[in-house]
Design a protein around this motif. Structure first.
Motif, PDB file in Angstrom:
ATOM      1  N   UNK A  48       0.799  -1.155  -0.023  1.00 18.11           N
ATOM      2  CA  UNK A  48       0.079   0.031   0.035  1.00 18.11           C
ATOM      3  C   UNK A  48       0.747   1.179  -0.050  1.00 18.11           C
ATOM      4  N   UNK A  49       1.858   1.331   0.578  1.00 21.08           N
ATOM      5  CA  UNK A  49       2.780   2.396   0.682  1.00 21.08           C
ATOM      6  C   UNK A  49       3.358   2.617  -0.467  1.00 21.08           C
ATOM      7  N   UNK A  50       3.835   1.606  -1.158  1.00 20.11           N
ATOM      8  CA  UNK A  50       4.349   1.820  -2.642  1.00 20.11           C
ATOM      9  C   UNK A  50       3.323   2.474  -3.688  1.00 20.11           C
ATOM     10  N   UNK A  51       2.105   1.970  -3.446  1.00 22.99           N
ATOM     11  CA  UNK A  51       0.887   2.414  -4.560  1.00 22.99           C
ATOM     12  C   UNK A  51       0.558   3.706  -3.950  1.00 22.99           C
ATOM     13  N   UNK A  52       0.861   4.318  -2.853  1.00 23.01           N
ATOM     14  CA  UNK A  52       0.686   5.573  -2.504  1.00 23.01           C
ATOM     15  C   UNK A  52      -0.517   5.662  -1.608  1.00 23.01           C
ATOM     16  N   UNK A  53      -0.827   4.557  -0.670  1.00 16.31           N
ATOM     17  CA  UNK A  53      -1.824   4.535   0.320  1.00 16.31           C
ATOM     18  C   UNK A  53      -2.984   3.612  -0.094  1.00 16.31           C
ATOM     19  N   UNK A  54      -2.802   2.522  -1.272  1.00 10.76           N
ATOM     20  CA  UNK A  54      -3.833   1.615  -1.512  1.00 10.76           C
ATOM     21  C   UNK A  54      -4.004   1.690  -3.087  1.00 10.76           C
ATOM     22  N   UNK A  55      -4.887   0.682  -3.215  1.00 12.30           N
ATOM     23  CA  UNK A  55      -5.332   0.439  -4.663  1.00 12.30           C
ATOM     24  C   UNK A  55      -6.433   1.397  -5.140  1.00 12.30           C
ATOM     25  N   UNK A  56      -6.029   2.201  -6.199  1.00 11.54           N
ATOM     26  CA  UNK A  56      -7.260   3.182  -6.797  1.00 11.54           C
ATOM     27  C   UNK A  56      -8.065   2.327  -7.576  1.00 11.54           C
ATOM     28  N   UNK A  57      -9.485   2.370  -7.494  1.00 14.86           N
ATOM     29  CA  UNK A  57     -10.414   1.768  -8.574  1.00 14.86           C
ATOM     30  C   UNK A  57     -10.130   2.357  -9.831  1.00 14.86           C
ATOM     31  N   UNK A  58     -10.195   1.453 -10.889  1.00 16.64           N
ATOM     32  CA  UNK A  58      -9.911   1.898 -12.253  1.00 16.64           C
ATOM     33  C   UNK A  58      -8.493   2.358 -12.854  1.00 16.64           C
ATOM     34  N   UNK A  59      -7.559   1.938 -11.714  1.00 13.81           N
ATOM     35  CA  UNK A  59      -6.153   2.120 -12.190  1.00 13.81           C
ATOM     36  C   UNK A  59      -5.503   1.036 -12.786  1.00 13.81           C
ATOM     37  N   UNK A  60      -4.466   1.154 -13.229  1.00  7.32           N
ATOM     38  CA  UNK A  60      -3.633   0.094 -14.260  1.00  7.32           C
ATOM     39  C   UNK A  60      -2.183   0.058 -13.378  1.00  7.32           C
ATOM     40  N   UNK A  61      -1.839  -1.015 -13.126  1.00  5.07           N
ATOM     41  CA  UNK A  61      -0.516  -1.032 -12.195  1.00  5.07           C
ATOM     42  C   UNK A  61       0.252  -2.198 -12.856  1.00  5.07           C
ATOM     43  N   UNK A  62       1.575  -1.750 -13.266  1.00  4.60           N
ATOM     44  CA  UNK A  62       2.337  -2.872 -13.908  1.00  4.60           C
ATOM     45  C   UNK A  62       3.401  -3.028 -12.775  1.00  4.60           C
ATOM     46  N   UNK A  63       3.618  -4.513 -12.722  1.00  4.51           N
ATOM     47  CA  UNK A  63       4.680  -5.108 -11.672  1.00  4.51           C
ATOM     48  C   UNK A  63       5.803  -5.523 -12.662  1.00  4.51           C
ATOM     49  N   UNK A  64       6.865  -5.234 -12.509  1.00  8.34           N
ATOM     50  CA  UNK A  64       7.989  -5.835 -13.612  1.00  8.34           C
ATOM     51  C   UNK A  64       9.183  -6.149 -12.386  1.00  8.34           C
ATOM     52  N   UNK A  65       9.989  -7.086 -12.992  1.00 10.61           N
ATOM     53  CA  UNK A  65      11.116  -7.695 -12.145  1.00 10.61           C
ATOM     54  C   UNK A  65      11.529  -9.018 -13.069  1.00 10.61           C
ATOM     55  N   UNK A  66      12.740  -9.319 -12.305  1.00 14.26           N
ATOM     56  CA  UNK A  66      13.397 -10.446 -13.083  1.00 14.26           C
ATOM     57  C   UNK A  66      12.581 -11.776 -13.009  1.00 14.26           C
ATOM     58  N   UNK A  67      13.111 -12.785 -13.635  1.00 13.42           N
ATOM     59  CA  UNK A  67      12.444 -14.068 -13.252  1.00 13.42           C
ATOM     60  C   UNK A  67      12.627 -14.548 -12.066  1.00 13.42           C
ATOM     61  N   UNK A  68      11.605 -15.162 -11.216  1.00 13.91           N
ATOM     62  CA  UNK A  68      11.935 -15.585  -9.906  1.00 13.91           C
ATOM     63  C   UNK A  68      11.994 -14.658  -8.840  1.00 13.91           C
ATOM     64  N   UNK A  69      11.881 -13.306  -9.118  1.00 16.43           N
ATOM     65  CA  UNK A  69      12.036 -12.357  -8.076  1.00 16.43           C
ATOM     66  C   UNK A  69      10.898 -12.243  -7.219  1.00 16.43           C
ATOM     67  N   UNK A  70       9.789 -12.861  -7.587  1.00 19.11           N
ATOM     68  CA  UNK A  70       8.585 -12.979  -6.587  1.00 19.11           C
ATOM     69  C   UNK A  70       7.318 -12.225  -7.243  1.00 19.11           C
ATOM     70  N   UNK A  71       7.405 -11.896  -8.416  1.00 18.64           N
ATOM     71  CA  UNK A  71       6.198 -11.065  -9.047  1.00 18.64           C
ATOM     72  C   UNK A  71       4.816 -11.767  -9.041  1.00 18.64           C
ATOM     73  N   UNK A  72       4.853 -13.120  -9.363  1.00 21.84           N
ATOM     74  CA  UNK A  72       3.414 -13.813  -9.364  1.00 21.84           C
ATOM     75  C   UNK A  72       3.309 -14.312  -7.854  1.00 21.84           C
ATOM     76  N   UNK A  73       4.125 -14.592  -6.895  1.00 18.44           N
ATOM     77  CA  UNK A  73       3.968 -14.849  -5.620  1.00 18.44           C
ATOM     78  C   UNK A  73       3.297 -13.790  -4.936  1.00 18.44           C
ATOM     79  N   UNK A  74       4.027 -12.645  -5.033  1.00 21.59           N
ATOM     80  CA  UNK A  74       3.270 -11.091  -4.412  1.00 21.59           C
ATOM     81  C   UNK A  74       1.992 -10.832  -4.840  1.00 21.59           C
ATOM     82  N   UNK A  75       1.643 -10.900  -6.102  1.00 20.79           N
ATOM     83  CA  UNK A  75       0.289 -10.753  -6.790  1.00 20.79           C
ATOM     84  C   UNK A  75      -0.768 -11.572  -6.201  1.00 20.79           C
ATOM     85  N   UNK A  76      -0.040 -12.976  -6.169  1.00 20.31           N
ATOM     86  CA  UNK A  76      -1.252 -14.111  -5.621  1.00 20.31           C
ATOM     87  C   UNK A  76      -1.351 -13.597  -4.014  1.00 20.31           C
ATOM     88  N   UNK A  77      -0.760 -13.471  -3.337  1.00 21.87           N
ATOM     89  CA  UNK A  77      -0.857 -12.843  -1.962  1.00 21.87           C
ATOM     90  C   UNK A  77      -2.023 -11.765  -2.060  1.00 21.87           C
TER      91      UNK A  77
END
Length: 453
Positions: free
Chosen positions: A81-110
């Motif tokens: 929430x801190x990185x997003x600026x206080x939480x997720x805004x309805x209607x927003x589009x957020x891109x999560x990038x990173x190297x393979x195996x760094x934890x993108x899919x795991x974090x988004x699944x959580x």
């Protein structure tokens, strides 16, 4: 019948050409042109200028626009929430990038499972089957209510399903596997990535559904696909961290709803990503015995201070050209600061190898690390250890002057909270009131800092 024309599209920049060439005429990339057949042109509409017949939005005066604050959605992870600026805004589009195996899919699944306990979430995967995702969620012990899984890669089918089930959050893993059915190019190409992101963004704005996109990165660390993708979406975040380290940093490099360069710190465990509420403590696991070349500085990351340890090693060079290697810092700035140290500090390193490391895998992008870097180099060069309770920050100019940095008072408070009792900082950052239990020394020149220490 008219002959179908063929165009060639660059996979690096998206430029099109009427004939094939070994090198793209726009970006200069070699062997990047791919043969395409353009889609049939839409019939012109005589009732609209240029053939456009869509719905025109009404014109509004700037003073009549409603300024009511949009209620944000908590992701269930405070650091996220801190990185997003206080939480997720309805209607927003957020891109999560990173190297393979760094934890993108795991974090988004959580995040998806935490949100699913309060509102419906649609998780679309183009790389894994629903069985694989379900097995990972059970292994991590995540709540599974409210999360719907879909294995699909055609964007039109995904949007039709989303309109039917009406989720509050849509997760796309990953954007490089998605394809628009109207285009003949392969998934992952410049055209497909750009058009898929444009369709998903338009859908998010019209429906109010928040969309997460997972994006892969290239060998150079940039987002795979066209750079225009970063301009279409609202928030761009990157996962940083070495795969051999358990710590992961989530940094926002673009945010239309909050501060950029905000940093969230996580630890990768057997139960997924665990947020670190006090990151300074994990980056300050120093040895009991102080050693030459080690110094602590106070960085400013987004909206909070962060204490990290900087290490320098100066050794006699056996090569004709001495090495300059910085991990977590810009090599060009290191070379410039070493020249300032020679000119104004009378300490020469032109015949020695210089190695710089920022402990913990943190990447330093601000100039407040200039002064501690030079003092760590001087400490290693003279083989004299600096006090273990000392914190230093300040920008160094080419003339040897020490320039002030932002939020000096907050940096001092963070250092005092972690047991530091001495500080060397720019004269312009001197606190107006004395801080009890803290010995503060202000300097205006590099020579002064070297003499004091």
């Amino acid at each position: 019948m008219a002959k179908n024309k063929t165009i060639y599209v660059c996979q690096a920049c998206g430029a099109s050409s009427g004939k094939w060439a070994g090198q793209c005429p726009d970006c200069g990339q070699w062997n990047s042109l791919e043969e395409r057949r353009p889609p049939p042109a839409a019939p012109a509409d005589s009732g609209r200028l240029g053939g456009y017949s869509g719905v025109v939005s009404p014109v509004q005066a700037i003073g009549a626009v409603s300024l009511d604050e949009v209620a944000r959605i908590s992701t269930g992870l405070a650091e996220f929430d801190r990185v997003l600026g206080g939480g997720l805004v309805p209607g927003s589009v957020v891109l999560i990038g990173g190297d393979p195996g760094v934890g993108k899919s795991t974090g988004l699944l959580q995040v998806a499972c935490a949100l699913g306990s309060r509102q419906p979430v649609l998780y679309v995967s183009g790389e894994e089957s629903p069985r694989q995702i379900a097995m990972r969620s059970r292994r991590l012990g995540l709540p599974q209510e409210g999360v719907m899984l879909l294995a699909e890669t055609v964007v039109e089918n995904i949007l039709a399903t989303a309109e039917e089930v009406k989720p509050a959050v849509l997760v796309i893993d990953s954007i490089q596997t998605m394809q628009v059915g109207a285009l003949a190019s392969a998934p992952g190409s410049v055209t497909q990535v750009r058009e898929a992101a444009a369709l998903l963004t338009r859908f998010a704005k019209q429906s109010g559904i928040a969309v997460f996109l997972v994006g892969h990165v290239t060998k150079s660390g940039d987002l795979a696909g066209p750079r225009v993708l970063e301009h279409i979406i609202d928030v761009v975040c990157y996962f940083e961290g070495n795969l051999d380290s358990r710590y992961r940093m989530l940094r926002a490099v673009k945010n239309r709803y909050g501060a950029v360069n905000e940093l969230g710190v996580f630890a990768m465990t057997d139960k997924g990503l665990k947020e670190i509420s006090n990151p300074s403590a994990i980056f300050l696991s120093r040895q009991e015995e102080v050693t030459p070349g080690s110094l602590v500085t106070a960085l400013w990351e987004g909206s909070r201070p962060l204490l990290v340890e900087m290490q320098a090693l100066v050794d006699e060079s056996r090569a004709e050209i001495p090495r300059r290697l910085a991990v977590g810092l810009d090599n060009s700035r290191l070379a410039m600061l070493l020249a300032v140290l020679h000119r104004h500090g009378r300490l020469a390193t032109y015949d020695r190898d210089v190695f710089i490391n920022v402990v913990g895998g943190v990447k330093v992008s601000e100039t407040s690390a200039d002064l501690p870097l030079l003092l760590a180099v001087a400490s290693s060069l003279r083989n004299r250890a600096l006090p273990g309770d000392l914190v230093v920050f300040g920008e160094v100019g080419l003339a040897g002057e020490i320039r002030p940095v932002l939020n000096g008072q907050e940096r001092l408070r963070e250092a005092k909270k972690h047991g530091f009792r001495r500080a060397v900082l720019p004269k312009a950052n001197a606190p107006r009131e004395k801080m009890a239990g803290m010995e503060i020394t202000t300097v205006s020149r590099l020579e002064q800092a070297l003499e004091i220490l």
